[in-house]
Design a protein around this motif. Structure first.
Motif, short mmCIF file in Angstrom:
data_model
loop_
_atom_site.label_atom_id
_atom_site.label_comp_id
_atom_site.label_asym_id
_atom_site.label_seq_id
_atom_site.Cartn_x
_atom_site.Cartn_y
_atom_site.Cartn_z
N ASP A 134 12.37 1.80 6.08
CA ASP A 134 11.71 0.31 5.91
C ASP A 134 12.85 -0.43 6.83
N GLN B 266 0.11 -8.41 7.36
CA GLN B 266 0.44 -9.11 6.49
C GLN B 266 -0.74 -10.17 6.11
N TYR C 117 -0.45 3.23 5.78
CA TYR C 117 0.67 3.32 4.85
C TYR C 117 0.76 2.14 3.99
C1 LIG Z 1 6.97 -2.17 -4.73
N1 LIG Z 1 6.35 -3.44 -3.94
C2 LIG Z 1 6.48 -3.08 -2.66
N2 LIG Z 1 5.65 -4.13 -2.01
C3 LIG Z 1 6.24 -4.23 -0.67
C4 LIG Z 1 5.84 -4.75 0.29
C5 LIG Z 1 6.77 -4.64 1.67
C6 LIG Z 1 6.28 -5.28 2.88
O1 LIG Z 1 5.14 -6.13 2.98
N3 LIG Z 1 7.16 -5.21 3.91
C7 LIG Z 1 8.04 -4.10 3.93
N4 LIG Z 1 8.84 -4.01 5.20
N5 LIG Z 1 8.54 -3.42 2.81
C8 LIG Z 1 7.64 -3.84 1.62
C9 LIG Z 1 7.86 -2.86 0.40
C10 LIG Z 1 9.05 -2.08 0.49
C11 LIG Z 1 8.67 -0.79 0.94
O2 LIG Z 1 8.47 0.01 -0.29
C12 LIG Z 1 7.01 -3.29 -0.54
N6 LIG Z 1 7.37 -2.71 -1.72
#
Ligand SMILES: CNc1nc2cc3c(=O)[nH]c(N)nc3c(CCO)c2[nH]1
Length: 373
Positions: free
Chosen positions: A93, A190, A245
């Motif tokens: 990430d 988004q 994903y």
């Molecule tokens: C637990 N919920 C969650 N919602 C997310 C939403 C995002 C997001 O919108 N962008 C990025 N880069 N990472 C995200 C991550 C971390 C990865 O699990 C999330 N994790």
């Protein structure tokens, strides 16, 4: 082995998709669940065990690794795969989400984010370009664009501002990533809980012809039906031949319902984090092993499982370990939970292959509802 990144959509069953991503470091069977290995470890697990449960890919985090041991040190040590001894694909990430949720965020503007480390309070700046550079230094196989994820509920103008900036950052990340045949950079859709903004984001990202598309900005506190409606809005707008994903998702029920709508990849800390807190996921639903009713129950969590943690250890012993706050308790429950998540993904893939995903989903949900006998 392929020297490129190649996604093959093998079959669909209603909205559910069966596929495979082929990369130089190996193949990823989709729908796939990616265990979260935030700081170079899937907490409380040996990576050999993680592999044995059926995981084809794990997730790492730019934010944590840039702070400690730093991306430059990981690169000097031969890259993340060598350091942690995981020679299969790794998705990283980009750090934006973690900055918002973990650090002392100081500034967020067009250039990027400036934040204080939650480790030692030091000041850091991360631009889209630096995020891609860090992911490159780590040796990541699938790199995520830097984005801004807005927690819900939020003002529409806030959601729009963050979505538009994330689009501009996607373009900058694509330029910074350049052309790396055996690797991939995914864009992140988004737009919060606003359909029109989701469509705008997905359409604009589709123009960038990326190798995969993440759905971000969800699993941030919204009800499941809102999340599912955003999938129904977004997925038809994304190119069908590219992997999708869903970030941060989720419970087994979230996963079933999201697969039914066309998601190919998932990541979530749920199985590992809840395992460390005494919660076991099984085919008969969740079992809170701390509960007194397990204190003298010599049955294993699941005698039919191929996972030693699920098959060989009694609930009484797990109950004792968790009540005693012994490390082995969290280790065995994390192992059980990851094994159950991978068993669920394997069942999903098999059901799609056999054109019976809808039945599989209904039968699985019924067995959960019957509860732990
Ligand atoms: C637990 N919920 C969650 N919602 C997310 C939403 C995002 C997001 O919108 N962008 C990025 N880069 N990472 C995200 C991550 C971390 C990865 O699990 C999330 N994790």
């Amino acid at each position: 082995m392929t020297e490129n990144f190649q996604f093959t959509l093998e079959k669909t069953d209603a909205g559910a998709r069966l596929g495979k991503i082929s990369m130089p470091r190996g193949e990823i069977r989709t729908p796939a669940f990616m265990p979260v290995g935030t700081v170079g470890t899937v907490k409380a697990m040996y990576l050999d065990q993680v592999r044995e449960t059926g995981a084809d890919i794990i997730l790492g985090n730019t934010y944590h690794l840039m702070l400690r041991p730093t991306a430059e040190r990981v690169a000097r040590l031969g890259g993340l795969h060598k350091l942690i001894r995981w020679e299969h694909p790794i998705l990283t990430d980009s750090g934006g989400f973690q900055v918002m949720s973990l650090s002392g965020l100081r500034k967020l503007d067009e250039q990027g984010v400036t934040f204080k480390s939650h480790v030692d309070g030091s000041l850091h700046h991360m631009s889209p370009e630096r995020s891609i550079e860090i992911q490159g230094l780590l040796g990541s196989d699938i790199q995520m664009q830097l984005d801004e994820c807005v927690a819900l509920p939020a003002e529409p103008r806030e959601i729009e501002r963050a979505m538009e900036m994330s689009l501009r950052w996607a373009e900058r990340c694509r330029v910074a990533f350049g052309d790396q045949p055996g690797k991939a950079m995914f864009g992140i859709v988004q737009g919060g809980d606003i359909p029109a903004l989701r469509i705008r984001s997905a359409e604009a990202l589709s123009q960038l012809d990326l190798k995969g598309y993440a759905i971000g900005g969800l699993a941030v506190g919204e009800p499941q039906d809102v999340m599912l409606r955003m999938l129904e809005t977004t997925l038809p707008v994304l190119p069908g031949q590219k992997p999708r994903y869903l970030m941060g998702v989720g419970t087994p029920d979230d996963i079933l319902k999201s697969v039914a709508r066309g998601i190919d990849m998932f990541d979530c800390v749920m199985p590992t984090r809840s395992g460390r807190h005494g919660l076991a996921f099984t085919r008969r639903g969740k079992v809170n092993i701390r509960n007194a009713r397990h204190a003298e129950d010599m049955r294993p969590l699941d005698e039919q499982s191929s996972c030693p943690a699920s098959r060989d250890y009694s609930r009484a012993y797990l109950h004792h370990l968790v009540r005693s706050n012994e490390a082995l308790g969290g280790m065995l429950l994390s192992w059980n939970n990851l094994a159950y998540y991978q068993e669920l993904m394997q069942g999903i893939r098999k059901a799609i292959a056999e054109d019976r995903f809808a039945d599989f989903m209904a039968e699985t949900q019924e067995e959960w509802a019957r509860g732990d006998l």
